[in-house]
Design an enzyme around this catalytic site. Structure first.
Site, short mmCIF file in Angstrom:
data_model
loop_
_atom_site.label_atom_id
_atom_site.label_comp_id
_atom_site.label_asym_id
_atom_site.label_seq_id
_atom_site.Cartn_x
_atom_site.Cartn_y
_atom_site.Cartn_z
N HIS A 1 -7.93 9.54 4.06
CA HIS A 1 -7.41 8.51 4.96
C HIS A 1 -7.69 8.86 6.42
O HIS A 1 -7.76 10.03 6.78
CB HIS A 1 -5.88 8.39 4.78
CG HIS A 1 -5.48 7.81 3.47
ND1 HIS A 1 -4.68 8.44 2.58
CD2 HIS A 1 -5.81 6.62 2.89
CE1 HIS A 1 -4.49 7.69 1.51
NE2 HIS A 1 -5.17 6.57 1.67
N GLY A 2 -7.84 7.84 7.24
CA GLY A 2 -7.96 8.06 8.68
C GLY A 2 -9.39 8.07 9.19
O GLY A 2 -10.33 7.75 8.45
N GLY B 1 -9.15 5.24 1.36
CA GLY B 1 -9.84 6.04 2.39
C GLY B 1 -11.30 5.69 2.50
O GLY B 1 -12.16 6.56 2.66
N ASP C 1 0.85 -1.19 0.00
CA ASP C 1 0.00 0.00 0.00
C ASP C 1 0.90 1.24 0.00
O ASP C 1 1.82 1.35 0.81
CB ASP C 1 -0.84 -0.06 1.30
CG ASP C 1 -1.99 0.90 1.31
OD1 ASP C 1 -2.41 1.35 0.23
OD2 ASP C 1 -2.50 1.18 2.42
N HIS C 2 0.64 2.17 -0.89
CA HIS C 2 1.39 3.45 -0.94
C HIS C 2 2.90 3.28 -1.00
O HIS C 2 3.63 3.88 -0.19
CB HIS C 2 1.03 4.34 0.27
CG HIS C 2 -0.37 4.82 0.23
ND1 HIS C 2 -0.81 5.78 -0.65
CD2 HIS C 2 -1.46 4.43 0.94
CE1 HIS C 2 -2.10 5.98 -0.47
NE2 HIS C 2 -2.53 5.15 0.48
P1 13P Z 1 -9.11 4.24 5.68
O1 13P Z 1 -8.26 5.11 6.55
O2 13P Z 1 -10.40 4.93 5.32
O3 13P Z 1 -9.35 2.91 6.26
O4 13P Z 1 -8.34 4.03 4.30
C1 13P Z 1 -7.31 3.08 4.20
C2 13P Z 1 -6.58 3.19 2.92
O5 13P Z 1 -6.96 3.82 1.97
C3 13P Z 1 -5.32 2.43 2.81
O6 13P Z 1 -4.59 2.79 1.67
#
Ligand code: 13P
Length: 327
Positions: free
Chosen positions: A192-193, A229, A96-97
């Site tokens: 996010h978050g 997110g 991820d990222h």
């Molecule tokens: P959330 O913070 O909404 O769970 O998103 C997680 C996310 O996009 C991980 O890449």
């Protein structure tokens, strides 16, 4: 040089065929982040029991927290565990990222079947060049690559952005054809978050920009789109956290209705991290508040794991529509 491991030898799959089926079937594959044993056990148990394909998602921060070698063996263990439960669900191990070519390369060499290269904060041409470089490397190993256009606000481990920038639909076709990516994350109003929107008491969060999503779909028909997110920030957990000594006033997320609508479109991967964190934190706080003398981690982590299984089953069955889709 460290040993190079191919994901196929670990029993993992890349995301290509899963996305093809999800786009044509009108559902989304869940991508759940994990950092530890209990989260991984919960994801596998819930997805095996609901027959859902799953993307096990690891951030750079999770990799340094859990140790990259440990993570690879955990993913192998996850595949075995699902098989021993009598379930042949497809399992993807995804970065991820990813923030650099080197991080992506290192993940590919340690057994990841899919990586994200997030160049969304870079000027457009630099994002194209970096993404293209990762794709060229990854495709030699049949590893799939996710790119991103547009910036999401919020905090996700090392990824921090104060303001969001919506994806510009006029860029998506050019980006996809120049980079060769397998899927594209876009920015349509999620963040996010656990504090996604600033809303006053009793007010609804603003709807996602489905118009931007529709414009993107029109320009790259059938191409897999990813929604980051996408936690709902389950209020039941926020209330438990606040009740048992936490402080999360104003935490709010994306409604399940909006997510169902996105999953029925070309959005074929939905990222969920915060909801899992909330479920775990809420249950640990509740457990220890009610039984302050308990000091066996299996008791309170076990309670957290049980709640996480319930949450993930609900998402697969009632929100993403991925339950029963494992082939
Ligand atoms: P959330 O913070 O909404 O769970 O998103 C997680 C996310 O996009 C991980 O890449």
């Amino acid at each position: 040089m460290a040993e190079v491991v191919n994901y196929k030898d670990l029993g993992l799959v890349n995301s290509r065929e899963l996305f093809r089926q999800a786009v044509s079937g009108g559902y989304a594959i869940p991508a759940y982040n994990f950092n530890n044993l209990e989260q991984l056990q919960a994801i596998i148990t819930a997805c095996a029991e609901t027959s859902s394909p799953v993307i096990l998602q690891v951030s750079k921060g999770a990799r340094s927290y859990a140790n990259e070698t440990m993570l690879r063996f955990m993913a192998m263990g996850a595949v075995r565990m699902a098989r021993e439960m009598g379930s042949e669900i497809p399992i993807v191990l995804h970065l991820d990222h990813g923030d650099s070519f080197e991080t992506c390369k290192s993940c590919i060499e340690s057994g990841f079947s899919s990586v994200m290269i997030d160049g969304s904060h870079l000027p457009y041409e630099e994002n194209v060049a970096l993404t293209r470089k990762v794709v060229e490397y990854a495709h030699q190993y049949d590893v799939t690559v996710e790119g991103e256009l547009g910036v999401l606000a919020g905090i996700e481990d090392d990824v921090v952005a104060e303001h969001s920038t919506y994806t510009q639909p006029e860029e998506v076709e050019d980006f996809v054809s120049k980079t060769g990516v397998d899927s594209l994350a876009i920015s349509i109003g999620t963040s996010h978050g656990a504090f996604k929107f600033k809303v006053k008491e009793g007010e609804e969060p603003p709807p996602l920009r489905f118009d931007i999503l529709a414009e993107c779909e029109k320009r790259i028909p059938g191409f897999p789109i990813v929604l980051h997110g996408a936690s709902s920030v389950v209020q039941e957990y926020v209330e438990l956290i606040n009740k048992y000594g936490g402080k999360m006033e104003g935490a709010v997320g994306v409604s399940e209705d909006q997510l169902r609508r996105a999953a029925a479109s070309a959005v074929c991967k939905i990222n969920i991290d915060s909801d899992g964190r909330l479920a775990v934190t809420a249950k640990i706080r509740e457990y220890l508040a009610n039984d302050p003398g308990e000091f066996d981690p299996r008791k309170y982590l076990g309670a957290a794991r049980k709640e996480l299984i319930k949450l993930i089953k609900h998402k697969n069955e009632a929100v993403l529509g991925s339950a029963g889709r494992a082939k």
